[in-house]
Design an enzyme around this catalytic site. Structure first.
Site, PDB file in Angstrom:
ATOM      1  N   CYS A  13       6.332  -4.140 -14.809  1.00 32.81           N
ATOM      2  CA  CYS A  13       4.940  -4.726 -14.372  1.00 32.81           C
ATOM      3  C   CYS A  13       4.031  -3.300 -15.703  1.00 32.81           C
ATOM      4  O   CYS A  13       2.607  -4.573 -15.608  1.00 32.81           O
ATOM      5  CB  CYS A  13       4.204  -3.292 -13.994  1.00 32.81           C
ATOM      6  SG  CYS A  13       5.223  -1.419 -14.396  1.00 32.81           S
ATOM      7  N   GLU A  47       2.105   3.829  -7.563  1.00 34.96           N
ATOM      8  CA  GLU A  47       2.126   3.049  -8.742  1.00 34.96           C
ATOM      9  C   GLU A  47       2.407   2.033  -7.928  1.00 34.96           C
ATOM     10  O   GLU A  47       3.438   1.039  -7.841  1.00 34.96           O
ATOM     11  CB  GLU A  47       3.432   3.870  -9.758  1.00 34.96           C
ATOM     12  CG  GLU A  47       3.225   4.725  -9.528  1.00 34.96           C
ATOM     13  CD  GLU A  47       1.889   5.128 -10.585  1.00 34.96           C
ATOM     14  OE1 GLU A  47       1.381   4.377 -11.382  1.00 34.96           O
ATOM     15  OE2 GLU A  47       1.693   6.370  -9.763  1.00 34.96           O
TER      16      GLU A  47
HETATM   17  P1  NAD Z   1       7.156  -4.336  -2.851  1.00 28.59           P
HETATM   18  O1  NAD Z   1       6.193  -3.830  -3.275  1.00 28.59           O
HETATM   19  O2  NAD Z   1       7.561  -5.568  -2.778  1.00 28.59           O
HETATM   20  O3  NAD Z   1       8.547  -3.846  -3.245  1.00 28.59           O
HETATM   21  C1  NAD Z   1       8.194  -2.008  -3.114  1.00 28.59           C
HETATM   22  C2  NAD Z   1       9.702  -1.359  -1.831  1.00 28.59           C
HETATM   23  O4  NAD Z   1       8.657  -1.172  -1.438  1.00 28.59           O
HETATM   24  C3  NAD Z   1      10.857  -1.691  -1.707  1.00 28.59           C
HETATM   25  O5  NAD Z   1      11.672  -0.791  -1.585  1.00 28.59           O
HETATM   26  C4  NAD Z   1      10.448  -2.689  -1.147  1.00 28.59           C
HETATM   27  O6  NAD Z   1      11.268  -2.973  -0.011  1.00 28.59           O
HETATM   28  C5  NAD Z   1       9.217  -1.641  -0.462  1.00 28.59           C
HETATM   29  N1  NAD Z   1       8.380  -2.360   1.121  1.00 28.59           N
HETATM   30  C6  NAD Z   1       8.106  -3.424   0.938  1.00 28.59           C
HETATM   31  N2  NAD Z   1       7.371  -3.155   2.515  1.00 28.59           N
HETATM   32  C7  NAD Z   1       7.634  -2.066   3.196  1.00 28.59           C
HETATM   33  C8  NAD Z   1       6.517  -1.247   3.351  1.00 28.59           C
HETATM   34  N3  NAD Z   1       6.167  -2.136   4.826  1.00 28.59           N
HETATM   35  N4  NAD Z   1       6.303  -0.298   3.876  1.00 28.59           N
HETATM   36  C9  NAD Z   1       7.947   0.428   3.388  1.00 28.59           C
HETATM   37  N5  NAD Z   1       8.280   0.312   2.441  1.00 28.59           N
HETATM   38  C10 NAD Z   1       8.191  -1.429   1.779  1.00 28.59           C
HETATM   39  O7  NAD Z   1       7.604  -4.768  -5.006  1.00 28.59           O
HETATM   40  P2  NAD Z   1       8.912  -5.233  -5.635  1.00 28.59           P
HETATM   41  O8  NAD Z   1       8.944  -6.582  -5.382  1.00 28.59           O
HETATM   42  O9  NAD Z   1       9.439  -4.387  -5.343  1.00 28.59           O
HETATM   43  O10 NAD Z   1       7.810  -4.742  -7.276  1.00 28.59           O
HETATM   44  C11 NAD Z   1       7.175  -5.910  -7.853  1.00 28.59           C
HETATM   45  C12 NAD Z   1       5.843  -4.586  -7.948  1.00 28.59           C
HETATM   46  O11 NAD Z   1       6.503  -3.155  -9.071  1.00 28.59           O
HETATM   47  C13 NAD Z   1       4.642  -5.487  -9.213  1.00 28.59           C
HETATM   48  O12 NAD Z   1       4.045  -5.566  -8.199  1.00 28.59           O
HETATM   49  C14 NAD Z   1       4.972  -4.423 -10.186  1.00 28.59           C
HETATM   50  O13 NAD Z   1       4.167  -4.592 -11.140  1.00 28.59           O
HETATM   51  C15 NAD Z   1       4.745  -3.323  -9.763  1.00 28.59           C
HETATM   52  N6  NAD Z   1       5.601  -2.256 -10.105  1.00 28.59           N
HETATM   53  C16 NAD Z   1       4.706  -0.708 -10.698  1.00 28.59           C
HETATM   54  C17 NAD Z   1       5.654   0.305 -11.367  1.00 28.59           C
HETATM   55  C18 NAD Z   1       4.718   0.771 -11.928  1.00 28.59           C
HETATM   56  O14 NAD Z   1       5.095   2.019 -12.644  1.00 28.59           O
HETATM   57  N7  NAD Z   1       3.196   1.060 -11.930  1.00 28.59           N
HETATM   58  C19 NAD Z   1       6.823   0.059 -11.736  1.00 28.59           C
HETATM   59  C20 NAD Z   1       7.584  -1.672 -11.527  1.00 28.59           C
HETATM   60  C21 NAD Z   1       6.520  -1.780 -10.573  1.00 28.59           C
END
Ligand code: NAD
Length: 516
Positions: A320, A286
């Site tokens: 999001c 997501e």
């Molecule tokens: P992010 O992608 O930076 O991080 C999300 C998670 O992924 C964190 O736990 C991070 O540590 C982990 N991560 C980072 N690199 C990784 C890798 N290479 N392998 C595995 N895990 C890794 O996102 P964020 O800044 O934490 O969150 C904000 C984003 O989330 C925004 O784009 C927002 O729109 C989205 N979001 C989407 C929803 C939805 O339901 N669609 C809900 C909430 C947030």
């Protein structure tokens, strides 16, 4: 008897007793800041020397907590314990597993303000946003527990003469949950307990921005009787263990919520079959949004302004689902813009979210602050700054609500996810054009239409290409069980969190046919 699902009510912060209880919770949590937290592997608490430090976004000098960092070796140990736990946990009945979630929900409900207070400090959430986050976490536990009990019954399929057919669901095996920081309790809880109640042990790697509140969830689940090894808490540096968790040959599913960049990376890596891997991995990803509110010519313009302002600036636009594009019929454009600016001026107080009347706290960290600031500069060239634009990171990462007007729908601030309190206004001359602009990004998460024209609403129902579409309200604030959540296009796999199909992502459907 288990009562039907009913979502957790939000706290009324106009009631004096609620205010004083919330203040007491803030004081309690303040007294607990700065502590150290372990990993949890097979029920064992492991403290490492290397730690993730979490700071208050509104006060950079305030340490929230230090959380132990898992290494690849810890991931291996956690996976071994998850594989072992799978043998027994998957054989519990759904009702038995559900009871653990009901109890966990009850524990959180009793300590609701305390959890919300952690969100105020750890994630920078104002009171009402923190309260909504905690309530949603409780809802996920209550809802998925009931869903699993239903799903365990299987589905009806047809029998024929001399043949009996059954169709039922079974757990898959251990997987990995990787949530973001912006719903540091709700999404962490939902994406963890969903696969767990379906019978699958989980390795939870929380966001490095908000690991403390995630630890609190792990503690609650342990207190609620979750057997050891079913939830392994493995926070860490994503650069060090992120790929490793995803690539692991025993990872059956990756339940990811976060940015488009990380989600697509995970999708690609998970597709590769590793040595010794004997199944295909499932990925729930997501991802981001670039969400639009359309305002039609025939619409309640006060409602339009209210919907835009609250959807754009609630939790500083760090949702999001946040509205970052207001696309308005040219006949009412000036009036909606004027009303939105007036409402923003009246409603929005920026400050420390621990103070009761603050509408917007600080954004989560320096990286996010710098990114939003850069987009504000870009916006100044792409449109006209109509309101706000100020930023201040002296004490915390404060960004003021910002409105750009007359922005080209193809401009970067209208296409790229900013994840901050910035909204661009654009106009169009008819409803088809409004819809066309709304659909012109690569994202398809949420959207709203403010209109009194029934035929326009009918048209939008099928042509506004988003997973969550709202009529005559804002585009944020989905409620578990009422507004199943997930997006189209590059917003992700449309898993519909908090909906009736969600748990099937973590289950295998099996058919057994016997000839008599
Ligand atoms: P992010 O992608 O930076 O991080 C999300 C998670 O992924 C964190 O736990 C991070 O540590 C982990 N991560 C980072 N690199 C990784 C890798 N290479 N392998 C595995 N895990 C890794 O996102 P964020 O800044 O934490 O969150 C904000 C984003 O989330 C925004 O784009 C927002 O729109 C989205 N979001 C989407 C929803 C939805 O339901 N669609 C809900 C909430 C947030």
């Amino acid at each position: 008897m288990v009562l039907p699902f009913k979502h957790e009510p939000f706290t009324d912060f106009t009631v004096e007793s609620n205010i004083s209880e919330f203040k007491s919770a803030l004081e309690k949590v303040q007294g607990e800041l700065g502590q150290e937290y372990p990993l949890i592997i097979n029920g064992e608490k492991i403290y490492t020397d290397d730690k993730l430090s979490s700071y208050n976004p509104a006060d950079k000098s305030q340490l929230i907590g230090k959380v132990s960092k898992a290494t690849k070796e810890h991931v291996d140990q956690a996976m071994d314990s998850a594989l072992e736990a799978f043998k027994t946990w998957s054989s519990w009945t759904a009702a038995e597993r559900a009871d653990v979630l009901y109890k966990a929900a009850a524990i959180v409900r009793r300590r609701k303000h305390e959890f919300s207070a952690w969100l105020v400090y750890d994630a920078g959430k104002p009171w009402n946003q923190a309260d909504g986050d905690t309530a949603e976490g409780i809802d996920f536990m209550e809802y998925y527990a009931r869903q699993m009990v239903e799903l365990e019954k299987g589905k009806e399929i047809n029998d024929r003469a001399n043949e009996q057919n059954t169709y039922f669901y079974q757990a898959m095996g251990p997987g990995v949950t990787i949530p973001p920081w912006n719903f540091a309790f709700a999404i962490v809880a939902g994406t963890t307990v969903g696969p767990i109640v379906a019978g699958n042990p989980v390795l939870l790697k929380p966001s490095e921005n908000t690991p403390v509140i995630a630890y609190k969830l792990a503690e609650v689940l342990e207190e609620a009787g979750l057997p050891k090894g079913v939830l392994n808490f493995v926070p860490g540096d994503p650069a060090e263990i992120g790929d490793y968790l995803v690539d692991h040959k025993d990872t059956h599913f990756i339940n990811f919520t976060g940015s488009r960049a990380t989600g697509t990376r995970i999708m690609e890596r998970a597709a590769k079959v590793q040595e010794g891997q004997t199944f295909l991995k499932r990925v729930v990803a997501e991802m981001g949004g670039k969400d639009t509110i359309i305002v039609d010519k025939d619409a309640d313009l006060d409602l339009a302004a209210d919907s835009i302002v609250n959807s754009a600036f609630g939790f500083s636009g760090q949702k999001c689902s946040a509205c970052s594009r207001a696309v308005i019929h040219e006949d009412v454009y000036d009036e909606v813009l004027e009303k939105s600016i007036a409402l923003t001026e009246k409603l929005i107080r920026v400050g420390n979210p621990a103070d009761k009347n603050v509408y917007m706290g600080a954004v989560v960290n320096q990286k996010q602050f710098d990114k939003i600031k850069e987009y504000i500069e870009i916006g100044k060239n792409e449109g006209q700054l109509a309101f706000g634009g100020e930023t201040d990171d002296a004490k915390g990462y404060f960004v003021h609500p910002t409105i750009f007007k007359d922005v080209d729908p193809e401009a970067r601030i209208m296409q790229e996810e900013i994840f901050g309190p910035v909204v661009g206004f654009a106009k169009a001359s008819n409803f088809d054009e409004l819809l066309e602009i709304a659909n012109n990004t690569e994202y398809g998460l949420t959207g709203a239409v403010i209109s009194n024209n029934r035929s326009h609403l009918n048209k939008a129902r099928y042509s506004f290409n988003v997973g969550n579409l709202y009529f005559n309200r804002g585009c944020t604030a989905a409620i578990v069980g009422y507004h199943p959540f997930g997006g189209f296009k590059m917003s992700g796999t449309d898993s519909k969190a908090g909906g009736p199909d969600y748990l099937q992502h973590f289950l295998e459907a099996k058919m057994v046919s016997e000839t008599f």
